[in-house]
Design an enzyme around this catalytic site. Structure first.
Site, PDB file in Angstrom:
ATOM      1  N   LYS A  82       0.812  -1.212   0.000  1.00  0.00           N
ATOM      2  CA  LYS A  82       0.000   0.000   0.000  1.00  0.00           C
ATOM      3  C   LYS A  82       0.850   1.267   0.000  1.00  0.00           C
ATOM      4  O   LYS A  82       0.432   2.280  -0.547  1.00  0.00           O
ATOM      5  CB  LYS A  82      -0.996   0.004   1.154  1.00  0.00           C
ATOM      6  CG  LYS A  82      -0.417   0.242   2.516  1.00  0.00           C
ATOM      7  CD  LYS A  82      -1.502   0.131   3.565  1.00  0.00           C
ATOM      8  CE  LYS A  82      -0.932  -0.214   4.912  1.00  0.00           C
ATOM      9  NZ  LYS A  82       0.124   0.670   5.426  1.00  0.00           N
ATOM     10  N   ARG A 116      -5.427   3.227  12.419  1.00  0.00           N
ATOM     11  CA  ARG A 116      -5.135   1.826  12.693  1.00  0.00           C
ATOM     12  C   ARG A 116      -6.219   1.186  13.552  1.00  0.00           C
ATOM     13  O   ARG A 116      -6.313  -0.039  13.621  1.00  0.00           O
ATOM     14  CB  ARG A 116      -3.802   1.711  13.455  1.00  0.00           C
ATOM     15  CG  ARG A 116      -2.656   1.365  12.565  1.00  0.00           C
ATOM     16  CD  ARG A 116      -1.397   1.121  13.377  1.00  0.00           C
ATOM     17  NE  ARG A 116      -0.232   1.606  12.661  1.00  0.00           N
ATOM     18  CZ  ARG A 116       0.297   0.980  11.631  1.00  0.00           C
ATOM     19  NH1 ARG A 116      -0.218  -0.150  11.195  1.00  0.00           N
ATOM     20  NH2 ARG A 116       1.349   1.480  11.027  1.00  0.00           N
ATOM     21  N   ARG A 176      13.087 -11.592   2.840  1.00  0.00           N
ATOM     22  CA  ARG A 176      14.221 -10.686   2.991  1.00  0.00           C
ATOM     23  C   ARG A 176      15.450 -11.427   3.541  1.00  0.00           C
ATOM     24  O   ARG A 176      15.352 -12.223   4.471  1.00  0.00           O
ATOM     25  CB  ARG A 176      13.842  -9.540   3.937  1.00  0.00           C
ATOM     26  CG  ARG A 176      14.885  -8.444   3.976  1.00  0.00           C
ATOM     27  CD  ARG A 176      14.289  -7.152   4.460  1.00  0.00           C
ATOM     28  NE  ARG A 176      13.789  -7.295   5.825  1.00  0.00           N
ATOM     29  CZ  ARG A 176      13.758  -6.295   6.697  1.00  0.00           C
ATOM     30  NH1 ARG A 176      14.199  -5.114   6.351  1.00  0.00           N
ATOM     31  NH2 ARG A 176      13.276  -6.476   7.901  1.00  0.00           N
ATOM     32  N   ARG A 195      16.814 -11.954   9.303  1.00  0.00           N
ATOM     33  CA  ARG A 195      16.617 -11.284  10.593  1.00  0.00           C
ATOM     34  C   ARG A 195      15.545 -12.017  11.391  1.00  0.00           C
ATOM     35  O   ARG A 195      14.610 -12.568  10.823  1.00  0.00           O
ATOM     36  CB  ARG A 195      16.177  -9.837  10.378  1.00  0.00           C
ATOM     37  CG  ARG A 195      17.284  -8.951   9.863  1.00  0.00           C
ATOM     38  CD  ARG A 195      16.971  -7.481  10.152  1.00  0.00           C
ATOM     39  NE  ARG A 195      18.047  -6.647   9.626  1.00  0.00           N
ATOM     40  CZ  ARG A 195      17.899  -5.746   8.661  1.00  0.00           C
ATOM     41  NH1 ARG A 195      16.714  -5.534   8.135  1.00  0.00           N
ATOM     42  NH2 ARG A 195      18.917  -5.033   8.230  1.00  0.00           N
ATOM     43  N   ARG A 207       2.865 -10.942  13.593  1.00  0.00           N
ATOM     44  CA  ARG A 207       2.603  -9.569  13.166  1.00  0.00           C
ATOM     45  C   ARG A 207       1.294  -9.485  12.376  1.00  0.00           C
ATOM     46  O   ARG A 207       0.510  -8.564  12.543  1.00  0.00           O
ATOM     47  CB  ARG A 207       3.748  -9.074  12.277  1.00  0.00           C
ATOM     48  CG  ARG A 207       4.591  -7.979  12.896  1.00  0.00           C
ATOM     49  CD  ARG A 207       5.911  -7.878  12.177  1.00  0.00           C
ATOM     50  NE  ARG A 207       5.838  -7.114  10.939  1.00  0.00           N
ATOM     51  CZ  ARG A 207       6.677  -7.284   9.907  1.00  0.00           C
ATOM     52  NH1 ARG A 207       7.625  -8.195   9.973  1.00  0.00           N
ATOM     53  NH2 ARG A 207       6.566  -6.534   8.853  1.00  0.00           N
TER      54      ARG A 207
END
Ligand SMILES: [Zn+2]
Length: 220
Positions: free
Chosen positions: A15, A90, A129, A162, A173
């Site tokens: 987004k 949010r 990642r 990570r 998350r």
């Protein structure tokens, strides 16, 4: 004619990229609250200092601080023709505060775009990642793979993941995001403002779908 649009979407939905492109096209600011918080903290504004106190103690930045920042931002001259909000609101409480703030200014939201991407695709994007522990270079298994699998292009060191990019951390998350956002989607659906746009296609296709969804808010 105004163009006041909110972008909603999970981390990894893309987004930010879409919001930036739309804002540039319309000549209105892209108001990304994450960036704004970092800027306010760096500039040591009163709200920035207050936000920093909460961040330093490991807590969330309270709604009234975030809302204060958004209000300050929207009051600047470049916000007169509209804005594209990215990362805010949010929560339903923030959405209500935003409505109240706009009402005081004689304004309202034109459209809320929800960029919908399936959980498996989000996991694929967010866990891809890889970073080089030696020189700090960043790669992505899907969108920016290293020339040799598992090795840094710059220095040849073995790439690592990570801890907050692992499948487990990302899934947590996404759970938090979904829990927070479900009532927000209902809030805007009830007000007839929500447009759900599939976010898994190619970038130009998604961009075209978004422009169709905000059609009535496009400045003449
Ligand atoms: Zn390296």
């Amino acid at each position: 004619m105004s163009a006041r649009v909110i972008f909603l979407g999970a981390p990894g939905a893309g987004k930010g990229t879409q919001a930036r492109a739309l804002a540039a096209e319309w000549g209105v600011p892209q108001v990304a609250t994450g960036d704004m918080l970092r800027e306010a903290v760096a500039a040591k504004t009163p709200l920035g200092l207050e936000a920093k106190r909460h961040m330093d103690s490991g807590g969330l930045v309270p709604d009234d601080v975030v809302i204060g920042l958004v209000e300050e931002r929207l009051a600047r001259p470049d916000g007169a023709a509209g804005f594209v909000l990215d990362g805010f609101p949010r929560t339903t409480a923030q959405a209500q505060a935003l409505d109240a703030m706009l009402k005081r200014r004689g304004q309202s939201i034109d459209r809320v775009v929800f960029l919908e991407v399936g959980r498996e695709e989000l996991l694929r994007r967010l866990t891809g990642r890889r970073v080089c522990p030696k020189c700090g270079a960043a790669f992505h298994l899907v969108s920016a793979p290293p020339r040799t699998a598992g090795r840094c292009d710059n220095c040849g060191a073995e790439l690592t993941q990570r801890s907050d990019d692992t499948r487990e951390a990302v899934a947590t998350r996404l759970d938090v995001y979904e829990k927070q956002t479900a009532p927000l989607l209902a809030y805007y659906r009830d007000r007839g403002l929500l447009a759900t746009v599939p976010g898994e296609g190619a970038m130009p296709r998604v961009a075209a779908d978004i422009r169709r969804a905000v059609g009535r808010a496009v400045p003449a």
